[in-house]
Design an enzyme around this catalytic site. Sequence first.
Site, mmCIF file in Angstrom:
data_model
loop_
_atom_site.group_PDB
_atom_site.id
_atom_site.type_symbol
_atom_site.label_atom_id
_atom_site.label_comp_id
_atom_site.label_asym_id
_atom_site.label_seq_id
_atom_site.Cartn_x
_atom_site.Cartn_y
_atom_site.Cartn_z
ATOM 1 N N GLU A 1 -74.310 -93.041 12.804
ATOM 2 C CA GLU A 1 -75.058 -94.277 13.325
ATOM 3 C C GLU A 1 -75.223 -95.523 12.575
ATOM 4 O OE1 GLU A 1 -78.278 -93.697 16.376
ATOM 5 O OE2 GLU A 1 -79.515 -95.082 15.135
ATOM 6 N N THR B 1 -76.480 -99.449 16.809
ATOM 7 C CA THR B 1 -77.662 -99.638 17.587
ATOM 8 C C THR B 1 -77.768 -101.154 18.159
ATOM 9 O OG1 THR B 1 -78.904 -100.489 15.884
ATOM 10 C CG2 THR B 1 -79.153 -98.193 16.428
ATOM 11 N N GLY C 1 -85.292 -99.219 25.438
ATOM 12 C CA GLY C 1 -85.798 -100.102 24.147
ATOM 13 C C GLY C 1 -87.457 -99.951 24.040
#
Length: 293
Positions: A17, A48, A107
């Site tokens: 990531e 992200t 989120g």
Amino acid sequence: MKITNILKEKKVLLSFEIFPPKQQANFDNVVSAAKELSALNPDFMSITWGAGGTTKGNTVEIASKLIDFGTPALAHLTCVGNTKNEVEKVIAKMKANKIENVLALRGDIPQNSDSGSVLTEGLTHASDLVRILKDHGMCVGGACYPEGHPESANRQDDMDNLMYKVDSGVDFLTTQMFFDNNMLYSYLYRLQSRGIHVPVFAGIMPITNSSQVSRMIKLSSAYVPAKLLSICDKFEYKPEAMRQAGIAYATDQIIDLITNGVRGIHIYTMNKPSIAEDILKNIDSIIKASNEL
Ligand code: FAD
């Protein structure tokens, strides 16, 4: 390539990531890091979506660069900071850039805001986003929390909401970071008991400097075992030793996970290719052998 198809081809998958630059001036640095990470041949990489919707355009741009580098991309997308109309526009841009995988997230609600001011009608939970993305034929992942989502009243509520999210069309789940594998094993057991059978990618955060620990606990509320705390105490002012011990700790977690049948290892690289590379040196033969067994 869709992650569901990679899962059909391999028994154990490795993913990295990265996060987009907080300032536009750092865009090229992040692309360079993405290129170096891509050269390590992970099965896919995720990017992200800037917390609170910041620097959001960069997620799709970096994901499409990754595809150019030959690595399947998983672009994150959040409800926070987007209306349904904006989500449709982002999806159109993703499709134009051949992005087939999306991690659907609600989120975090920014501090000093309430959910009403950052979430819009019809887009208040990740499951709302999952349904929209599935209608567009995307391969869709969701987040899950071995130690429970901080806002959930209890684990049962969290599990019920996760079940609803999975039923909305989630193809796989990625976990919040955890530092004690037993937390994951008991969670996987609870998922199975609840009838949640989608593949789960285990989120591993290598702790390579001691100040990271307090930041990560704050961010994730993850339990930090005494063994990791001792490493941080002992090597607080010895950065090279801390880095080496942190990589060894993450390696140990990963080997244990693979040995116990976990199919997906997702490394939070913090945009540092050298850390991912050092971990990979410790596990590449293990992953190769596990895929041959
Ligand atoms: P949801 O699945 O919507 O759950 C949020 C809360 O609402 C939970 O407590 C859940 O139990 C509850 N809930 C869910 N559905 C319902 C319902 N129908 N009714 C009532 N309650 C419900 N944040 C970013 O800003 N950008 C990122 O790129 C990002 N990437 C992440 C990647 C991973 C692997 C993880 C684990 C987290 C990531 N986050 C990211 C953080 C994430 O956005 C936050 O943890 C957020 O608080 C919850 O997102 P979610 O998708 O899990 O939300």
